[in-house]
Write a protein that holds these residues in place. Structure first.
Motif, PDB file in Angstrom:
ATOM      1  N   ILE A 292      45.050  50.895  35.532  1.00 47.32           N
ATOM      2  CA  ILE A 292      45.183  51.881  34.450  1.00 47.32           C
ATOM      3  C   ILE A 292      46.475  52.680  34.631  1.00 47.32           C
ATOM      4  N   ALA A 293      46.747  53.101  35.867  1.00 42.27           N
ATOM      5  CA  ALA A 293      47.979  53.849  36.146  1.00 42.27           C
ATOM      6  C   ALA A 293      49.207  53.024  35.772  1.00 42.27           C
ATOM      7  N   ALA A 294      49.165  51.727  36.087  1.00 43.82           N
ATOM      8  CA  ALA A 294      50.293  50.847  35.777  1.00 43.82           C
ATOM      9  C   ALA A 294      50.490  50.721  34.281  1.00 43.82           C
ATOM     10  N   ARG A 295      49.393  50.476  33.555  1.00 42.94           N
ATOM     11  CA  ARG A 295      49.480  50.346  32.097  1.00 42.94           C
ATOM     12  C   ARG A 295      50.013  51.630  31.469  1.00 42.94           C
ATOM     13  N   ASP A 296      49.507  52.768  31.922  1.00 41.54           N
ATOM     14  CA  ASP A 296      49.945  54.053  31.367  1.00 41.54           C
ATOM     15  C   ASP A 296      51.419  54.323  31.652  1.00 41.54           C
ATOM     16  N   ALA A 297      51.936  53.786  32.768  1.00 43.61           N
ATOM     17  CA  ALA A 297      53.341  53.984  33.112  1.00 43.61           C
ATOM     18  C   ALA A 297      54.264  53.062  32.324  1.00 43.61           C
ATOM     19  N   GLY A 298      53.695  52.028  31.692  1.00 48.98           N
ATOM     20  CA  GLY A 298      54.498  51.121  30.886  1.00 48.98           C
ATOM     21  C   GLY A 298      54.574  49.696  31.399  1.00 48.98           C
ATOM     22  N   ALA A 299      53.844  49.379  32.474  1.00 43.01           N
ATOM     23  CA  ALA A 299      53.897  48.027  33.034  1.00 43.01           C
ATOM     24  C   ALA A 299      53.267  47.014  32.091  1.00 43.01           C
ATOM     25  N   LYS A 300      53.832  45.813  32.086  1.00 41.91           N
ATOM     26  CA  LYS A 300      53.288  44.694  31.312  1.00 41.91           C
ATOM     27  C   LYS A 300      52.617  43.660  32.218  1.00 41.91           C
ATOM     28  N   TYR A 301      52.987  43.678  33.506  1.00 38.37           N
ATOM     29  CA  TYR A 301      52.427  42.736  34.466  1.00 38.37           C
ATOM     30  C   TYR A 301      51.969  43.518  35.700  1.00 38.37           C
ATOM     31  N   PHE A 302      50.878  43.049  36.306  1.00 39.56           N
ATOM     32  CA  PHE A 302      50.348  43.709  37.495  1.00 39.56           C
ATOM     33  C   PHE A 302      50.049  42.656  38.546  1.00 39.56           C
ATOM     34  N   LEU A 303      50.805  42.712  39.665  1.00 39.88           N
ATOM     35  CA  LEU A 303      50.591  41.775  40.767  1.00 39.88           C
ATOM     36  C   LEU A 303      49.343  42.211  41.526  1.00 39.88           C
ATOM     37  N   THR A 304      48.331  41.341  41.524  1.00 37.16           N
ATOM     38  CA  THR A 304      46.998  41.695  41.999  1.00 37.16           C
ATOM     39  C   THR A 304      46.605  40.832  43.193  1.00 37.16           C
ATOM     40  N   PRO A 305      46.193  41.425  44.308  1.00 33.41           N
ATOM     41  CA  PRO A 305      45.722  40.613  45.429  1.00 33.41           C
ATOM     42  C   PRO A 305      44.568  39.708  44.997  1.00 33.41           C
ATOM     43  N   LYS A 306      44.552  38.501  45.521  1.00 32.04           N
ATOM     44  CA  LYS A 306      43.511  37.543  45.160  1.00 32.04           C
ATOM     45  C   LYS A 306      42.118  38.133  45.351  1.00 32.04           C
ATOM     46  N   GLY A 307      41.931  38.907  46.419  1.00 30.34           N
ATOM     47  CA  GLY A 307      40.627  39.491  46.703  1.00 30.34           C
ATOM     48  C   GLY A 307      40.197  40.575  45.737  1.00 30.34           C
ATOM     49  N   ASN A 308      41.112  41.069  44.910  1.00 28.65           N
ATOM     50  CA  ASN A 308      40.784  42.100  43.919  1.00 28.65           C
ATOM     51  C   ASN A 308      40.729  41.561  42.496  1.00 28.65           C
ATOM     52  N   CYS A 309      41.062  40.284  42.323  1.00 28.43           N
ATOM     53  CA  CYS A 309      41.251  39.752  40.971  1.00 28.43           C
ATOM     54  C   CYS A 309      40.002  39.861  40.100  1.00 28.43           C
ATOM     55  N   ALA A 310      38.862  39.429  40.620  1.00 28.16           N
ATOM     56  CA  ALA A 310      37.638  39.425  39.816  1.00 28.16           C
ATOM     57  C   ALA A 310      37.280  40.835  39.369  1.00 28.16           C
ATOM     58  N   GLU A 311      37.365  41.795  40.288  1.00 31.01           N
ATOM     59  CA  GLU A 311      37.060  43.191  39.960  1.00 31.01           C
ATOM     60  C   GLU A 311      38.028  43.731  38.926  1.00 31.01           C
ATOM     61  N   ALA A 312      39.316  43.472  39.105  1.00 31.82           N
ATOM     62  CA  ALA A 312      40.322  43.998  38.186  1.00 31.82           C
ATOM     63  C   ALA A 312      40.181  43.399  36.797  1.00 31.82           C
ATOM     64  N   ALA A 313      39.848  42.117  36.731  1.00 35.33           N
ATOM     65  CA  ALA A 313      39.762  41.432  35.431  1.00 35.33           C
ATOM     66  C   ALA A 313      38.590  41.907  34.596  1.00 35.33           C
ATOM     67  N   LYS A 314      37.550  42.443  35.235  1.00 28.62           N
ATOM     68  CA  LYS A 314      36.377  42.916  34.479  1.00 28.62           C
ATOM     69  C   LYS A 314      36.729  44.068  33.552  1.00 28.62           C
TER      70      LYS A 314
END
Length: 351
Positions: A292-314
């Motif tokens: 959310i912080a990244a999106r609010d700052a203007g990011a279009k892409y977010f590099l996500t650790p594999k171990g966090n992917c499922a949680e982040a994608a929800k």
């Protein structure tokens, strides 16, 4: 007064009483919210976030933002109403306070641990970046820890570089143990060390020994460790941040600044993840708040650790592409796709 009017009055009073109770009753929870983001390629409080001395650097455009989470203090008494609001809204996480501040640690101790993890993550990021670039990194032996009430206490300090013991150069932590245990308890060991503060001068320190309680071998009360020795200086200027989760973005920032060309092609990329010396990326806490912080700052892409992917994608914020990465090398390849538009990104999927 009619029965209907009386019922409405009683209902209103009950509602007010419940609202007051929810406001005044505290619960043992804390709140995580999106924190500030910082571009590792840019300035911070008048200084470059990543500063290099003694090697060529190259201009880098775009963003490689590290992300943070803001956390309520240990002393914060969360009202029940605030906890309920936090549970139902999507831009905050309400979690048990014990998960943020264990009962056996003070808030100051937790903050100190976070600060140490942040410093350690910077060193791991430098090593990982240098390995990615093929720049050799040597190791030097240091004083890792100093035990309390031992001969070394107050004479040697954590972080001191051990140059020699009794005139013999020290190359490995095992050399330290071998040099000390040559002595008998009560002997004096002569250390030559470079101080933690690089502005200081090399010094000779004489340290007594005591007998180990189990086998009587000579001890001075230190645990040796290792520290990377870089061929040139890389300094990270960032304050008021804790924890290890900025490691990946620091490593990528260093790679970009030390490499010709441009990793992002001017795109706005953010991310998170711990980093090991070999470049492996590990999961972190609070990933949803960081996206959310990244999106609010203007990011279009977010590099996500594999171990966090499922949680982040929800709960992926709209307009943000979550890119799965497992190493610095993965991240560099992903940035190549983002920059050129050629190839396929490995996007996070909900489990």
């Amino acid at each position: 007064m009619s029965r209907r009017t009386a019922s409405l009055i009683i209902s209103g009073l009950l509602f007010i009483a419940m609202a007051l109770a929810a406001t005044l009753t505290s619960v043992p929870y804390g709140e995580l919210t999106p924190g500030p983001t910082v571009n590792t390629l840019g300035p911070y409080r008048g200084k470059p976030v990543i500063e290099v001395s003694g090697a060529p650097t190259y201009p880098a455009s775009g963003h490689l933002n590290m992300t943070t989470v803001s956390v309520t203090s240990k002393g914060y008494n969360m009202p029940l109403l605030s906890a309920f609001i936090g549970w139902v809204k999507g831009d905050a996480d309400v979690v048990p306070k014990k998960s943020l501040y264990p009962d056996d640690k003070t808030e100051k101790e937790v903050e100190q641990e976070n600060a140490e993890e942040f410093t350690s993550s910077q060193e791991h990021a430098k090593v990982a970046a240098f390995h990615q670039l093929g720049i050799p990194v040597e190791e030097q032996v240091i004083v890792g820890k100093v035990a309390k009430d031992m001969p070394a206490t107050g004479k040697l300090h954590a972080g001191d570089i051990i140059v020699s013991i009794d005139g013999t150069p020290i190359k490995t932590p095992e050399d330290v143990a071998a040099a000390i245990t040559k002595h008998k308890a009560g002997d004096t060991v002569v250390f030559v060390v470079d101080p933690v503060d690089a502005r200081g001068t090399q010094r000779t320190v004489e340290v007594g020994t005591v007998a180990a309680p189990d086998d009587g071998r000579a001890l001075v009360g230190i645990t040796p460790g290792t520290l990377p020795k870089f061929p040139f200086q890389v300094t990270i200027h960032l304050e008021d941040v804790g924890g290890p989760s900025a490691g990946l973005m620091f490593a990528l920032g260093i790679v970009d600044i030390l490499s010709p060309g441009d990793l992002t092609g001017g795109k706005f990329v953010a991310g998170t993840g711990t980093i090991d010396d070999d470049g492996s990326v590990g999961p972190i806490g609070g990933v949803t708040m960081k996206t959310i912080a990244a999106r609010d700052a203007g990011a279009k892409y977010f590099l996500t650790p594999k171990g966090n992917c499922a949680e982040a994608a929800k709960e992926r914020p709209g307009g943000l592409t979550l890119v799965q990465v497992d190493s610095v090398q993965d991240a560099v390849k992903a940035l190549d796709v983002i920059r050129t538009g050629q190839g396929t990104l490995t996007e996070c999927k909900a489990g």
